[in-house]
Enzyme design. Structure first.
Site, PDB file in Angstrom:
ATOM      1  N   ASP A   4      -8.131   1.570 -11.369  1.00  0.00           N
ATOM      2  CA  ASP A   4      -7.860   0.994 -10.051  1.00  0.00           C
ATOM      3  C   ASP A   4      -8.113   2.054  -8.983  1.00  0.00           C
ATOM      4  OD1 ASP A   4      -6.316  -1.419  -8.590  1.00  0.00           O
ATOM      5  OD2 ASP A   4      -5.715   0.490  -7.690  1.00  0.00           O
ATOM      6  N   LYS A  37     -11.266  -1.548  -3.442  1.00  0.00           N
ATOM      7  CA  LYS A  37     -10.645  -2.302  -2.338  1.00  0.00           C
ATOM      8  C   LYS A  37     -11.312  -1.957  -1.021  1.00  0.00           C
ATOM      9  CE  LYS A  37      -6.354  -1.367  -4.826  1.00  0.00           C
ATOM     10  NZ  LYS A  37      -6.350   0.049  -5.199  1.00  0.00           N
ATOM     11  N   TYR A  85      -9.182   5.656  -1.022  1.00  0.00           N
ATOM     12  CA  TYR A  85      -8.746   6.788  -1.852  1.00  0.00           C
ATOM     13  C   TYR A  85      -9.796   7.908  -1.847  1.00  0.00           C
ATOM     14  CZ  TYR A  85      -5.553   3.254  -3.895  1.00  0.00           C
ATOM     15  OH  TYR A  85      -4.629   2.253  -4.100  1.00  0.00           O
ATOM     16  N   HIS A 135      -7.617  -4.618   0.963  1.00  0.00           N
ATOM     17  CA  HIS A 135      -6.545  -3.660   0.662  1.00  0.00           C
ATOM     18  C   HIS A 135      -5.233  -4.023   1.382  1.00  0.00           C
ATOM     19  CE1 HIS A 135      -6.133   0.815  -0.696  1.00  0.00           C
ATOM     20  NE2 HIS A 135      -4.980   0.199  -0.804  1.00  0.00           N
TER      21      HIS A 135
END
Ligand SMILES: NC(=O)c1ccc[n+]([C@@H]2O[C@H](COP(=O)([O-])OP(=O)(O)OC[C@H]3O[C@@H](n4cnc5c(N)ncnc54)[C@H](OP(=O)(O)O)[C@@H]3O)[C@@H](O)[C@H]2O)c1
Length: 284
Positions: free
Chosen positions: A48, A78, A53, A111
């Site tokens: 994930d 996302k 990120y 997200h």
């Protein structure tokens, strides 16, 4: 040692997802490839990640380096909060595929709903996500941090029910109303921060159960999620913890244990992350 068998969950579009995966939030890009390679070595087959990120490239590198076939690893990413406008979302999704080095992702999520930004128009964003699914570049599409009223808007204004809703869930914040809405409408719940980033592990209710069943507090909490039917992907950069978090399928909690853990819920006071109705962080 026998390798744990991770169950699969069938999503509302017929695709399947491993119920246990590995999350890479807050893993520095320089450390991500090593962590993901280690996770794959342990037998995690679900990763994930997210545009925000900043480590999609390293996730893709690690999967290629593992020698596994692309279709053996379920990968989620996302959409960044910066790219809700349809044209921006299309470009951002292309960048995700290019950074990962893949033709498609298994699951792509909005997200955050960002109801205070973009005129509250996450519906257009969702309709753009439907394009990604239609052209096969996202095998499944879903949302993250959507509240019931956000899901109801998608239900009344669009064609596709999200395959998943990835939300904060752990023993201090069981997020029951949003989970029930998902259950009633065929939306699988993915529980983020499943061990509350460690905050629940010293709780006496958890440690007493852990001692009795001969497992660690993290294993007990993750097993509680699994028995509730949610999808989890604990994060760790520590190989011994990554192994520990994978060993969840050789024991069971009884209904009293399950109820005691669920009773730790503190309602809104237990929420650790931002509230989805207010969260408006946009990366620059
Ligand atoms: N959609 C969203 O908005 C959203 C938000 C947050 C998270 N997520 C997703 O959910 C995943 C997991 O959530 P999270 O990273 O916030 O938190 P988490 O998985 O609940 O906890 C991670 C923390 O717990 C520690 N830890 C892991 N296993 C442990 C164990 N067995 N014993 C003791 N400590 C342990 C880790 O330390 P070390 O790494 O130092 O070992 C790390 O500090 C993320 O990686 C991300 O994929 C999504």
């Amino acid at each position: 040692m026998e390798v744990s068998t991770v169950p699969s969950i069938t999503l509302n579009d017929g695709n399947t997802i491993p119920q246990l995966g590995f999350g890479v939030f807050q893993i520095e890009p320089k450390d991500t490839a090593e962590a993901v390679e280690e996770a794959l070595e342990i037998s995690y087959r679900h990763i994930d990640t997210a545009e925000m990120y900043g480590n999609e490239k390293e996730v893709g590198e690690a999967i290629r380096a593992s020698g596994l076939n692309r279709d053996e690893v379920f990968v989620t990413s996302k959409l960044s909060n910066a790219f809700h406008e349809p044209d921006d979302a299309r470009k951002a999704f292309e960048a995700t595929l290019s950074d990962l080095g893949f033709d498609c992702v298994d699951l792509f999520l909005i997200h955050w709903p960002l109801p205070t930004l973009y005129g509250g128009d996450f519906v257009s964003t969702w309709k753009t996500m439907e394009e990604f699914k239609a052209d096969g570049q996202a095998r499944s599409i879903g949302v993250s941090n959507f509240q019931i009223e956000h899901l109801e808007r998608l239900a009344s204004e669009t064609e596709t029910v999200p395959a998943v809703n990835q939300i904060e869930v752990h023993p201090y914040f069981t997020n029951e109303a949003v989970r029930s809405y998902g259950r009633e409408h065929g939306i699988a719940t993915e529980a983020w921060s499943p061990i509350a980033q460690g905050a629940v592990l010293d709780d006496p209710t958890i440690t007493v159960i852990a001692d009795r069943v001969g497992k660690t507090p993290a294993q007990v909490v993750l097993r509680w999620h699994i028995q509730r039917g949610d999808i989890v992907f604990p994060k760790s950069v520590t190989p011994s913890r990554m192994k520990e978090n994978f060993e969840l399928f050789d024991f069971e909690l009884d209904s009293d244990d399950m109820d005691e853990i669920s009773a730790l819920d503190r309602g809104e006071d237990g929420r650790m992350g931002p509230h989805p109705d207010k969260f408006d962080m946009v990366p620059s």
